[in-house]
Design a protein around this motif. Structure first.
Motif, PDB file in Angstrom:
ATOM      1  N   TRP A  47      17.245 -26.022  45.269  1.00 47.27           N
ATOM      2  CA  TRP A  47      17.614 -27.222  44.518  1.00 47.27           C
ATOM      3  C   TRP A  47      17.920 -28.360  45.479  1.00 47.27           C
ATOM      4  N   LEU A  72      20.641 -34.875  43.665  1.00 48.99           N
ATOM      5  CA  LEU A  72      20.194 -36.227  43.310  1.00 48.99           C
ATOM      6  C   LEU A  72      21.363 -37.160  43.006  1.00 48.99           C
ATOM      7  N   LYS A  85      23.977 -34.412  39.489  1.00 49.72           N
ATOM      8  CA  LYS A  85      22.558 -34.525  39.115  1.00 49.72           C
ATOM      9  C   LYS A  85      21.752 -33.842  40.208  1.00 49.72           C
ATOM     10  N   HIS A  98      17.779 -31.552  41.241  1.00 52.17           N
ATOM     11  CA  HIS A  98      16.386 -31.201  40.955  1.00 52.17           C
ATOM     12  C   HIS A  98      16.201 -29.729  41.278  1.00 52.17           C
ATOM     13  N   HIS A 150      13.708 -26.491  41.834  1.00 55.83           N
ATOM     14  CA  HIS A 150      12.360 -26.095  42.248  1.00 55.83           C
ATOM     15  C   HIS A 150      12.314 -24.581  42.074  1.00 55.83           C
ATOM     16  N   ASN A 183      11.891 -26.420  36.587  1.00 58.61           N
ATOM     17  CA  ASN A 183      11.558 -27.458  37.556  1.00 58.61           C
ATOM     18  C   ASN A 183      11.987 -28.795  36.986  1.00 58.61           C
ATOM     19  N   GLY A 184      12.210 -29.747  37.868  1.00 51.92           N
ATOM     20  CA  GLY A 184      12.594 -31.074  37.431  1.00 51.92           C
ATOM     21  C   GLY A 184      14.075 -31.323  37.568  1.00 51.92           C
ATOM     22  N   ALA A 185      14.504 -32.479  37.074  1.00 54.18           N
ATOM     23  CA  ALA A 185      15.880 -32.938  37.229  1.00 54.18           C
ATOM     24  C   ALA A 185      16.754 -32.520  36.050  1.00 54.18           C
ATOM     25  N   TRP A 186      18.019 -32.245  36.363  1.00 56.53           N
ATOM     26  CA  TRP A 186      19.038 -31.804  35.405  1.00 56.53           C
ATOM     27  C   TRP A 186      20.344 -32.460  35.781  1.00 56.53           C
ATOM     28  N   LYS A 193      18.831 -31.755  30.474  1.00 58.52           N
ATOM     29  CA  LYS A 193      17.574 -31.993  31.193  1.00 58.52           C
ATOM     30  C   LYS A 193      17.346 -33.496  31.279  1.00 58.52           C
ATOM     31  N   ASP A 252      11.796 -36.406  32.614  1.00 56.18           N
ATOM     32  CA  ASP A 252      10.860 -36.470  33.733  1.00 56.18           C
ATOM     33  C   ASP A 252       9.605 -35.705  33.340  1.00 56.18           C
TER      34      ASP A 252
END
Length: 165
Positions: free
Chosen positions: A83, A86, A107, A109, A111, A116-119, A132, A135
């Motif tokens: 992770w 962010l 915040k 991201h 992987h 996957n993606g931002a949370w 979530k 994105d």
């Protein structure tokens, strides 16, 4: 050289079935119990209860915790990966993850194999919410907790693991 911090999501059938979302921060796994699991829908806010830190070695644990012990029940590694933090302050400068958790908003991201993606985790009183971020990985139509029930390590479901008592 520092490696990227890990994350793990363990499906845990203790008193109630829930997902333990764990992020490596300062050498431990900061942990939240998310009863309904992560949602890919940015409009869905999932309750997350901040729990005790776990040792990094616990990230690969699968098995059945014996009756009478804390957290007794079956556990599988539902997802895992690395992770990225962010979290930024008002001046767009990075905020240390431990400080972000203390302040009540992290915040990040993921992987992972599944996620996957931002949370974001946001504290609301005593509890937290997991949301979530909108994105490219957001997908309101997909419920990964239903579509992808197996462990990323063993391929077992939580029901399979429970039979190994």
């Amino acid at each position: 050289m520092t490696s990227d911090p890990i994350f793990v999501v363990q499906l845990h059938d203790a008193r109630r079935l829930h997902y333990d979302v764990r992020l490596e921060v300062d050498g431990v796994l900061k942990s939240w119990a998310v009863p309904r699991g992560p949602s890919l829908d940015p409009t869905v806010k999932r309750l997350a209860v901040f729990t005790t830190d776990h040792d990094l070695e616990y990230a690969s644990y699968e098995g059945v915790i014996a009756d009478g012990q804390y957290g007794s029940g079956a556990v599988i590694v539902w997802d895992a990966g690395i992770w990225t933090n962010l979290t930024r302050d008002d001046r767009r400068r990075p905020v240390d993850p431990a400080v972000a958790i203390e302040r009540g908003h992290l915040k990040f991201h993921l992987h992972g194999v599944k996620l996957n993606g931002a949370w974001a985790f946001t504290r609301t009183g005593e509890d937290w919410l997991l949301v979530k971020v909108r994105d490219a990985a957001a997908d309101p139509a997909l419920d990964l907790t239903v579509a992808e029930p197996k462990s990323v390590l063993s391929g077992l479901t939580i029901e399979d693991m429970a039979t190994r008592r």
